[in-house]
Design an enzyme around this catalytic site. Structure first.
Site, PDB file in Angstrom:
ATOM      1  N   SER A  54      30.572 -33.514 -24.684  1.00 24.99           N
ATOM      2  CA  SER A  54      30.627 -33.511 -23.221  1.00 24.99           C
ATOM      3  C   SER A  54      31.777 -32.693 -22.653  1.00 24.99           C
ATOM      4  CB  SER A  54      30.728 -34.948 -22.695  1.00 24.99           C
ATOM      5  OG  SER A  54      31.940 -35.551 -23.121  1.00 24.99           O
ATOM      6  N   LYS A  55      32.656 -32.164 -23.503  1.00 29.32           N
ATOM      7  CA  LYS A  55      33.787 -31.385 -22.998  1.00 29.32           C
ATOM      8  C   LYS A  55      33.321 -30.015 -22.484  1.00 29.32           C
ATOM      9  CE  LYS A  55      36.576 -34.619 -24.474  1.00 29.32           C
ATOM     10  NZ  LYS A  55      37.107 -35.615 -23.544  1.00 29.32           N
ATOM     11  N   ASN A  56      34.211 -29.344 -21.747  1.00 31.32           N
ATOM     12  CA  ASN A  56      33.879 -28.006 -21.261  1.00 31.32           C
ATOM     13  C   ASN A  56      33.520 -27.068 -22.407  1.00 31.32           C
ATOM     14  OD1 ASN A  56      34.619 -29.123 -18.818  1.00 31.32           O
ATOM     15  ND2 ASN A  56      35.881 -27.390 -18.189  1.00 31.32           N
ATOM     16  N   LEU A  57      34.192 -27.225 -23.536  1.00 29.69           N
ATOM     17  CA  LEU A  57      33.816 -26.560 -24.772  1.00 29.69           C
ATOM     18  C   LEU A  57      33.452 -27.653 -25.762  1.00 29.69           C
ATOM     19  CD1 LEU A  57      33.509 -23.981 -26.479  1.00 29.69           C
ATOM     20  CD2 LEU A  57      35.911 -24.238 -27.145  1.00 29.69           C
ATOM     21  N   PHE A 103      34.406 -32.735 -28.311  1.00 26.16           N
ATOM     22  CA  PHE A 103      33.312 -33.696 -28.148  1.00 26.16           C
ATOM     23  C   PHE A 103      32.227 -33.045 -27.284  1.00 26.16           C
ATOM     24  CE2 PHE A 103      31.343 -37.440 -26.118  1.00 26.16           C
ATOM     25  CZ  PHE A 103      31.072 -38.209 -27.242  1.00 26.16           C
TER      26      PHE A 103
END
EC number: 2.6.1.-
Length: 372
Positions: A185-188, A183
């Site tokens: 907003s995740k770190n990746l 998603f």
């Protein structure tokens, strides 16, 4: 000063030309469903986590659903997890007609309390889903030991924890199968919904790969009733570019977390808030920097007025959600989860934050408490 909770534009500008080139090349190829770019990402994520297999899927939610399906979870089964997590953890269980069985979290790291696990297991228990919440791994040695004694599968909900490690091993290889979300907003993060399942079990990998395309290995021949959950090539193209920067971003988040700890200590706010606890065996990647605070909702409103973004992950534990009323849990059933829901506040932590911005966040919080 205006400091959003997350500034994806700053990250994008640093690799804009490379990402646009990858998207343009994919568009020129006109191959958008699965294909070589998805295979390349599957191999890259598997290599990164130390897994034997990676299977790209449409979202982290679908990753959880497919992992449960591959483990044979069905109507009437039970799956043990925690109520302090994003809804998809339990929602995937319910979609299969199985029953989520909740146990409480530990107050320090917000993750599953293994001391409560064994008593929740019954003859109907088919799987356990520990959640690596906020970017820190649950106590997997203790959880796996209990699971092995009862011959129960373990699914890592690693949707917030790509790059996290425990005793030097990556999230993604700490259970029987692991689920990741990409998603935005995740770190990746991708440019939309996307997910991945990793496992060292070849049979599980083949089953998940079949189930993600309507239960088919050969076109129009269906071995099982699966779902449509294929990672698309455009997302894979973007994620392949961004994966090269993941460790650098994680180090930026870890650096900012350490700076927050220093600044909060200097501000002498220990009687007003509690900083994140990091286990000695854990490498925390801080998908969120989550503190416990007094007067949480008032503080959040004040931060907003001063231009500081924040978020509450999560304001209502799953056992108190209306859709889970039929499980029979009452308020007070899981006191640690309920207390966390009343106290937690996540602050900006992305790698691109300046030291001036970090200082402003802490100074603003200190200002709020000085007035009260």
């Amino acid at each position: 000063m205006n400091i959003p909770l997350l500034d994806l534009k700053a990250q994008y500008q640093s690799m804009r030309s490379e990402i646009l080139a990858a998207i343009e090349a994919t568009c020129d190829e006109q191959g958008f469903i699965l294909g070589p770019r998805v295979v390349a990402l599957e191999q890259a994520v598997a290599t990164y986590t130390g897994s034997a297999h990676g299977i790209g899927v449409a979202s982290g939610s679908d990753a959880l659903l497919l992992a449960l399906m591959a483990l044979g979870v069905k109507a009437g089964d039970e799956v043990v997890t925690v109520p302090f997590t994003f809804f998809a953890t339990a929602g995937a269980i319910s979609r299969l007609g199985a029953k989520p069985v909740f146990i409480d979290i530990r107050p320090d790291d917000f993750n599953m309390d293994p001391a409560l696990l064994e008593r929740a297991i019954t003859k109907r228990t088919k799987a356990i889903i520990p959640v690596h919440l906020f970017g820190q791994c649950a106590d997997m040695d203790a959880i796996n030991a209990i699971a092995r004694r009862h011959n129960i599968g373990v699914i890592e909900d690693a949707c917030q924890a790509i790059g996290a490690r425990q005793k030097g091993r990556h999230a993604g290889v700490l259970g029987d199968v692991a689920c990741f979300s990409f998603f935005p907003s995740k770190n990746l993060g991708g440019f939309g919904d996307a997910g991945m399942v990793t496992t060292n079990d070849k049979a599980l990998a083949e089953s998940i790969a079949m189930l993600r395309v309507h239960g088919s290995r050969v076109r129009y021949v269906h071995e099982a009733i699966g779902i449509n959950s294929r990672l698309d090539a455009l997302q894979a193209a973007v994620l392949l570019v961004k994966l090269k920067h993941l460790d650098q971003w994680a180090e930026g988040r870890r650096r900012n977390a350490a700076r927050y700890v220093q600044l909060f200590s200097e501000a002498k706010l220990a009687d007003r808030l509690t900083l994140p606890a990091v286990g000695p065996d854990n490498f925390h990647v801080f998908n969120q920097f989550t503190i416990r605070v007094q007067k949480r909702d008032e503080l959040r409103s004040y931060l907003k007025d001063q231009g500081v973004g924040s978020e509450v992950y999560y304001p209502l534990p799953l056992h108190l959600q209306n859709c889970y009323r039929d499980l029979g849990y009452q308020k007070g059933a899981f006191p640690q989860s309920e207390r966390a829901a009343e106290e937690v506040l996540s602050l900006p932590i992305y790698a691109e934050l300046s030291d001036e911005q970090l200082q402003y966040v802490v100074q603003t919080i200190a200002s709020f408490y000085r007035k009260r």
